[in-house]
Design a protein around this motif. Structure first.
Motif, PDB file in Angstrom:
ATOM      1  N   UNK B 233       0.989  -1.116   0.053  1.00 16.92           N
ATOM      2  CA  UNK B 233       0.027  -0.035   0.014  1.00 16.92           C
ATOM      3  C   UNK B 233       0.868   1.068   0.040  1.00 16.92           C
ATOM      4  N   UNK B 273       0.262  -4.109  -6.118  1.00 15.59           N
ATOM      5  CA  UNK B 273       0.435  -2.720  -5.627  1.00 15.59           C
ATOM      6  C   UNK B 273      -1.018  -2.208  -5.289  1.00 15.59           C
ATOM      7  N   UNK B 274      -1.181  -1.420  -4.540  1.00 11.99           N
ATOM      8  CA  UNK B 274      -2.445  -0.577  -4.221  1.00 11.99           C
ATOM      9  C   UNK B 274      -1.995   0.921  -3.788  1.00 11.99           C
ATOM     10  N   UNK B 275      -2.485   1.790  -4.553  1.00 17.53           N
ATOM     11  CA  UNK B 275      -2.248   3.192  -4.384  1.00 17.53           C
ATOM     12  C   UNK B 275      -3.116   3.847  -3.288  1.00 17.53           C
ATOM     13  N   UNK B 276      -2.583   4.595  -2.343  1.00 17.76           N
ATOM     14  CA  UNK B 276      -3.169   5.518  -1.366  1.00 17.76           C
ATOM     15  C   UNK B 276      -3.943   6.582  -2.512  1.00 17.76           C
TER      16      UNK B 276
END
Lengths: 154, 551
Positions: B233, B273-276
């Motif tokens: 994250x 992947x995870x984007x904020x």
């Protein structure tokens, strides 16, 4: 409400999957494609991901990154992280706002410029720093140098 | 393999790029072509070298000559004098107190550091997995999944005494063991790369400079606890780190180091992947979980803890970037190697982002327990000419200040809380006599007021009331009773807030009240800001700006 078609959104949904947990990533991709998140698009996303519109709106307004209205052509992000703050970031911010005749977080009347306060660009070694359009970083600024940079984008 | 006569390492960290590193690299390549040296000189773009303020930086091996603030115009001289004739360009060398330091190992800033987490940063090309592997990368993963049981891995991490580097310092091995014991087919590993403290960029530099070390740490964690999937994250504000992580994940998959049946074993593990999206509170682990699930990043109450019920209701280990980057070293070299550094209760090293009013700002990795004085004066070169050290701020908006009388405090997880601050994630801002402590406290409180998610009342309303009182004091309208009110309110917020953000939000105020109460009193009784920062009654705002400029 009858939703229109938005190919940019469809592409994002294909990439992340039509499930509720894809919402934030889909919003990211959509905003990158359209520049902001218009109401019709939010309605469309809500239907496609099967999330109530109120929840979609709740997420969009929770995160600073998402914009409901069209942004300025050039966004100047002025760092107000601790290092920039103790090294005079506020004077840089004031100079930029004064020159453009706006307050922080406002857009100029012609829609060309916006000055925004951000919390730490992670360039503390270059404090005080600004980032223009999210990619051009300028550091070790004085109010005078900041104005000089601004004029390059005018 | 091709053999080069010279390796020129050019820092491609975000700050050196911002300072014009690309232009220099292009000019250097042009010069090399002109002199027909492209077969003899190898240019490597590396991650952050650490001394960001002196960038763009270049280190030339075999000698390790370090050049600072290089410009495109310098390329010609470097090639003609150094690369062709072997004479380093003196005017570009590292200078400190009138002294020149020709090589990296001579410079006190580098010589006094111990690099475990940053072992590859500034040395390898982060976009090439073979360079990571050549440095011994992925050997720890291979060792873990082919020679060790899951219990062995957890035992080594527990024995190493590694504590979570995100701020709270929870023992990593214990966290893994708790997740390991959960009876569930699906488990997750999350790398918390939502580095939000203003003034902190340690994690970004690791991700930009050595992304594989984090991927390897996650895969080892996955093996140990029995997880098949990991998420990183990461803040959307870190585009370069995102790009390098994407490349690293792709290369690791192509090499069979992520994905199904890693290295031919029956262990499978993959990372996404995870984007904020710009919410500070998402660095808090339960808020982060909500965000990964696509929801508003509001914290959940604990228990249940994430190791029991985390993302999508499954057992989840959440570790910080720096914590994970330590893992491959611990597995490869053993717990006793790791314990050679740091203190009994805080083993290993810590990376600090040294910034503010100090001569050399940048990334610094030192053994835990190193004194603040060593970091500020020996490594950071002290306070700029004519100014004196007043305080160091650690832990960002969750931390407090360390005044001059405690300069010799060992920086570790035991000693800092006793002084009323926390280790935090590693932001270390140095302040001199021109910084007003009341203003600094107000700065951090404004930050938490902005970033409070609004879910619980003590944090949402309490921090706002504290800010109102500080506004009163810094404009010359405060009373002595306000100080008691600040303390009472602060302690209530700490006790009653839902998550870590609120529980630590009053720290900057309480800590400055503890050490710099006289400054608060000067604002109240004398209607005067001793550092001339706050514009008190009758004073003009211009004066404040002018003072800032002079400072």
């Amino acid at each position: 409400m009858e939703a229109k078609n938005f190919p940019a959104v469809d592409m994002e949904i294909r990439k992340w999957g039509a499930k509720p947990e894809s919402l934030i990533q889909v919003l990211h991709g959509t905003q990158e494609a359209l520049g902001y998140l218009p109401k019709e698009v939010l309605v469309y996303i809500s239907e496609k991901l099967n999330i109530p519109l109120s929840k979609v709106y709740g997420v969009v307004t929770f995160y600073n990154f998402f914009k409901l209205t069209k942004d300025a052509d050039h966004v100047i992000m002025t760092c107000m992280g601790t290092a920039c703050y103790v090294k005079g970031g506020e004077a840089v911010l004031n100079a930029l706002c004064e020159k453009l005749g706006i307050k922080p977080n406002e857009i100029t009347k012609d829609g060309k410029f916006a000055v925004r306060i951000v919390r730490c660009l992670g360039c503390c070694g270059l404090a005080p720093a600004i980032a223009v359009d999210g990619k051009d970083i300028y550091g070790k600024l004085t109010p005078e140098k900041a104005i000089e940079i601004l004029e390059r984008y005018m | 393999m091709k053999i080069y006569r010279i390796h020129a390492l050019i820092c491609a960290g975000a700050q050196c790029l911002a300072a014009g590193g690309n232009g220099f690299e292009d000019a250097l390549k042009e010069e090399l072509k002109k002199h027909d040296l492209t077969e003899e000189v190898n240019i490597v773009e590396t991650g952050c070298m650490g001394s960001c303020q002196l960038g763009p930086l270049m280190v030339v091996y075999p000698e390790g000559v370090i050049y600072t603030k290089v410009k495109p115009d310098d390329a010609k001289e470097i090639v003609e004098e150094h690369f062709l004739k072997g004479r380093p360009v003196k005017r570009l060398l590292w200078k400190q107190e009138e002294k020149q330091f020709p090589t990296l190992n001579d410079v006190p800033f580098f010589a006094k550091q111990t690099k475990i987490v940053l072992r590859n940063c500034g040395i390898i090309n982060p976009e090439d997995i073979t360079e990571y592997i050549a440095q011994g990368g992925y050997e720890a993963l291979a060792k873990a999944i082919t020679e060790m049981t899951r219990e062995d891995v957890i035992k080594v991490v527990k024995d190493s005494g590694l504590r979570g580097r995100g701020g709270a310092g929870f023992p990593t091995g214990l966290k893994w063991e708790l997740a390991y014991k959960q009876n569930s087919d699906t488990k997750y590993i999350i790398c918390n790369a939502d580095e939000g403290d203003p003034g902190a960029y340690m994690d970004r530099s690791v991700l930009e400079g050595d992304p594989h070390s984090v991927l390897e740490g996650m895969a080892i964690a996955g093996y140990a606890v029995g997880a098949q999937k990991g998420y990183i994250y990461i803040r959307a504000e870190y585009p370069l780190a995102i790009k390098r992580l994407e490349i690293a994940i792709k290369q690791a998959r192509a090499s069979g180091l992520l994905g199904k049946n890693i290295l031919g074993t029956n262990f499978s593990f993959d990372i996404e992947l995870r984007m904020g999206a710009g919410a500070f509170v998402c660095g808090e682990e339960t808020a982060l979980i909500n965000s990964i699930e696509g929801k508003r990043g509001e914290p959940r109450k604990k228990p249940p803890f994430p190791v029991e019920k985390g993302v999508f209701g499954k057992p989840t280990v959440i570790n910080n970037v720096e914590t994970l980057a330590n893992i491959p070293v611990i597995i490869e070299k053993g717990a006793s190697f790791f314990r050679k550094f740091g203190t009994e209760k805080s083993p290993g090293t810590k990376v600090f982002a040294l910034a503010g009013k100090v001569n050399i700002t940048g990334l610094v990795e030192v053994p835990l327990g190193t004194s603040l004085r060593t970091i500020v004066f020996d490594i950071g070169g002290g306070i700029p000419e004519g100014h004196t050290f007043k305080a160091a701020q650690t832990g960002g908006p969750s931390g407090g200040v360390i005044p001059a009388e405690h300069l010799d405090v060992p920086m570790d997880y035991e000693n800092l809380p006793q002084l009323g601050t926390i280790m935090g994630s590693g932001g270390l801002i140095i302040m001199d006599e021109t910084s007003c402590m009341v203003d600094v406290a107000k700065f951090f409180l404004k930050f938490t007021v902005d970033e409070s998610c609004g879910k619980c009342t003590p944090c949402r309303e309490g921090t706002r009331q504290m800010l109102n009182i500080l506004e009163k004091i810094t404009t010359g309208n405060g009373t002595m009773e306000d100080l008691d009110r600040l303390e009472r309110l602060g302690n209530i917020i700490k006790l009653t807030s839902l998550c870590g953000l609120g529980q630590t939000a009053p720290n900057p105020v309480l800590s400055t009240l503890r050490y710099f109460r006289d400054e608060y009193i000067a604002h109240i009784k004398d209607k005067r800001c001793p550092s001339n920062v706050c514009s008190m009654k009758g004073e003009k705002n211009e004066r404040k700006v002018l003072n800032r400029r002079l400072a």
